[in-house]
Design an enzyme around this catalytic site. Structure first.
Site, PDB file in Angstrom:
ATOM      1  N   GLY A  29     -29.498 -35.221  -7.634  1.00 33.41           N
ATOM      2  CA  GLY A  29     -30.699 -34.431  -7.346  1.00 33.41           C
ATOM      3  C   GLY A  29     -31.943 -35.182  -7.784  1.00 33.41           C
ATOM      4  O   GLY A  29     -31.875 -36.294  -8.323  1.00 33.41           O
ATOM      5  N   SER A  30     -33.089 -34.530  -7.596  1.00 30.70           N
ATOM      6  CA  SER A  30     -34.356 -35.219  -7.850  1.00 30.70           C
ATOM      7  C   SER A  30     -34.613 -35.415  -9.339  1.00 30.70           C
ATOM      8  O   SER A  30     -35.166 -36.444  -9.750  1.00 30.70           O
ATOM      9  CB  SER A  30     -35.506 -34.446  -7.203  1.00 30.70           C
ATOM     10  OG  SER A  30     -35.580 -33.140  -7.758  1.00 30.70           O
ATOM     11  N   ASP A  84     -27.534 -34.009 -16.049  1.00 31.14           N
ATOM     12  CA  ASP A  84     -27.717 -33.552 -14.678  1.00 31.14           C
ATOM     13  C   ASP A  84     -28.732 -32.421 -14.636  1.00 31.14           C
ATOM     14  O   ASP A  84     -29.029 -31.797 -15.654  1.00 31.14           O
ATOM     15  CB  ASP A  84     -26.366 -33.045 -14.127  1.00 31.14           C
ATOM     16  CG  ASP A  84     -26.367 -32.925 -12.603  1.00 31.14           C
ATOM     17  OD1 ASP A  84     -25.297 -32.590 -12.052  1.00 31.14           O
ATOM     18  OD2 ASP A  84     -27.412 -33.154 -11.973  1.00 31.14           O
ATOM     19  N   ALA A  86     -30.232 -28.768 -12.690  1.00 35.02           N
ATOM     20  CA  ALA A  86     -29.642 -27.456 -12.382  1.00 35.02           C
ATOM     21  C   ALA A  86     -30.599 -26.703 -11.477  1.00 35.02           C
ATOM     22  O   ALA A  86     -31.784 -27.023 -11.386  1.00 35.02           O
ATOM     23  CB  ALA A  86     -29.398 -26.664 -13.672  1.00 35.02           C
ATOM     24  N   GLU A 106     -19.931 -32.966  -9.815  1.00 41.48           N
ATOM     25  CA  GLU A 106     -20.770 -32.697 -10.990  1.00 41.48           C
ATOM     26  C   GLU A 106     -19.996 -31.911 -12.031  1.00 41.48           C
ATOM     27  O   GLU A 106     -20.028 -32.194 -13.222  1.00 41.48           O
ATOM     28  CB  GLU A 106     -22.020 -31.923 -10.567  1.00 41.48           C
ATOM     29  CG  GLU A 106     -23.004 -32.735  -9.740  1.00 41.48           C
ATOM     30  CD  GLU A 106     -24.138 -31.891  -9.214  1.00 41.48           C
ATOM     31  OE1 GLU A 106     -23.992 -30.658  -9.085  1.00 41.48           O
ATOM     32  OE2 GLU A 106     -25.209 -32.470  -8.927  1.00 41.48           O
ATOM     33  N   LYS A 124     -36.746 -23.724 -13.431  1.00 42.38           N
ATOM     34  CA  LYS A 124     -35.295 -23.475 -13.339  1.00 42.38           C
ATOM     35  C   LYS A 124     -34.839 -22.393 -14.323  1.00 42.38           C
ATOM     36  O   LYS A 124     -33.713 -21.924 -14.248  1.00 42.38           O
ATOM     37  CB  LYS A 124     -34.527 -24.771 -13.613  1.00 42.38           C
ATOM     38  CG  LYS A 124     -34.948 -25.947 -12.731  1.00 42.38           C
ATOM     39  CD  LYS A 124     -34.799 -25.621 -11.255  1.00 42.38           C
ATOM     40  CE  LYS A 124     -35.156 -26.776 -10.349  1.00 42.38           C
ATOM     41  NZ  LYS A 124     -34.279 -27.926 -10.447  1.00 42.38           N
TER      42      LYS A 124
HETATM   43  O1  DER Z   1     -27.262 -29.870  -6.635  1.00 41.27           O
HETATM   44  C1  DER Z   1     -27.314 -29.955  -7.870  1.00 41.27           C
HETATM   45  O2  DER Z   1     -26.440 -29.502  -8.615  1.00 41.27           O
HETATM   46  C2  DER Z   1     -28.550 -30.535  -8.470  1.00 41.27           C
HETATM   47  O3  DER Z   1     -28.270 -31.049  -9.760  1.00 41.27           O
HETATM   48  C3  DER Z   1     -29.541 -29.394  -8.560  1.00 41.27           C
HETATM   49  O4  DER Z   1     -28.923 -28.382  -9.282  1.00 41.27           O
HETATM   50  C4  DER Z   1     -30.851 -29.819  -9.192  1.00 41.27           C
HETATM   51  O5  DER Z   1     -31.541 -30.540  -8.228  1.00 41.27           O
HETATM   52  P1  DER Z   1     -33.065 -30.951  -8.497  1.00 41.27           P
HETATM   53  O6  DER Z   1     -33.064 -31.746  -9.768  1.00 41.27           O
HETATM   54  O7  DER Z   1     -33.414 -31.784  -7.295  1.00 41.27           O
HETATM   55  O8  DER Z   1     -33.859 -29.680  -8.599  1.00 41.27           O
END
Ligand code: DER
Length: 227
Positions: A29-30, A84, A86, A106, A124
């Site tokens: 993800g970003s 990671d 979320a 993940e 988030k």
């Molecule tokens: O798809 C996923 O699990 C990503 O980690 C997501 O939960 C977070 O994506 P983002 O950092 O682009 O908001």
């Protein structure tokens, strides 16, 4: 945008938690992309890690392009740390993940890690899971119709995820149902168990009892809790 700055702050702060000699898992993800960039810079500045395990083909490609030494779970079945993003984080560090479609790998990495650190911007944080984001569920494609029926009976509004007008295919060659619970998810463990009892469901985006720490980048700087 400010949100991108906050994500980057979280990614950099998490990269600074990585210690010499670690085996780390890299999220998708970003926000995780900022972590990967920051880790790459730390490695260029001399940090020696044993290796990094990517949670998706996309993260593999990014990490490889940044010369991060890559390894896998067969060589390192236990990770020192998994970092990671979320989609939703509740006060008990329960998560909804999977907007990026990588939730199975993940969750595999999160469960293989001694320490799972979540990185995010303030948007988030939620009080209850399931109000802002649908719950992604990875399924075996051939069972999609009976599974959709059973998920609907659990009270979910079920949408097959598409990308460019065709069903989205995960790295593991499965489909994803995005499940909206209009009342939110008040008992995540119960919902997770009910969904897992449906044959053909591979994994859900409910990450319960997995995250130990969260790093939030925001207007006041970086907050890590618990410390
Ligand atoms: O798809 C996923 O699990 C990503 O980690 C997501 O939960 C977070 O994506 P983002 O950092 O682009 O908001």
């Amino acid at each position: 945008s400010p949100q991108d700055t906050w994500k980057q702050m979280a990614g950099v702060a998490a990269a600074n938690l990585i210690q010499e000699g670690m085996v780390v898992g890299l999220g998708t993800g970003s926000t995780a992309a900022y972590l990967v960039q920051a880790l790459s810079q730390r490695i260029q500045q001399g940090l020696q890690i044993v290796g990094a395990v990517p949670s998706s083909q996309a993260t593999y490609d990014l990490a490889a392009s940044l010369n991060i030494p890559l390894t896998d779970l067969d060589i390192h079945p236990e990770l020192d740390m998994y970092i990671d993003g979320a989609d939703e984080i509740d006060p008990q560090l329960r998560l909804i993940k999977g907007a990026g479609g990588a939730l199975l790998r993940e969750k595999i990495l999160a469960s293989a890690a001694r320490r799972f650190v979540v990185i995010a911007d303030p948007s988030k944080k939620v009080t209850q899971l399931g109000h802002r984001f649908p719950l992604p569920v990875e399924i075996v494609p051939l069972a999609k119709t009976p599974i959709k029926l059973k998920l609907s009976k659990l009270g979910a509004q079920v949408e097959l995820r598409h990308r460019d007008n065709i069903p989205f295919i995960t790295d593991n060659h499965n489909y994803i149902f995005d499940c909206t619970f209009p009342q939110g998810i008040s008992n995540p463990a119960e919902v997770d168990a009910q969904i897992h009892s449906i044959v053909g469901v591979v994994e859900t985006g409910l990450f319960l009892n997995l995250a130990q720490q969260v790093v939030i980048g925001g207007p006041e700087g970086v907050q890590i809790f618990p410390q």
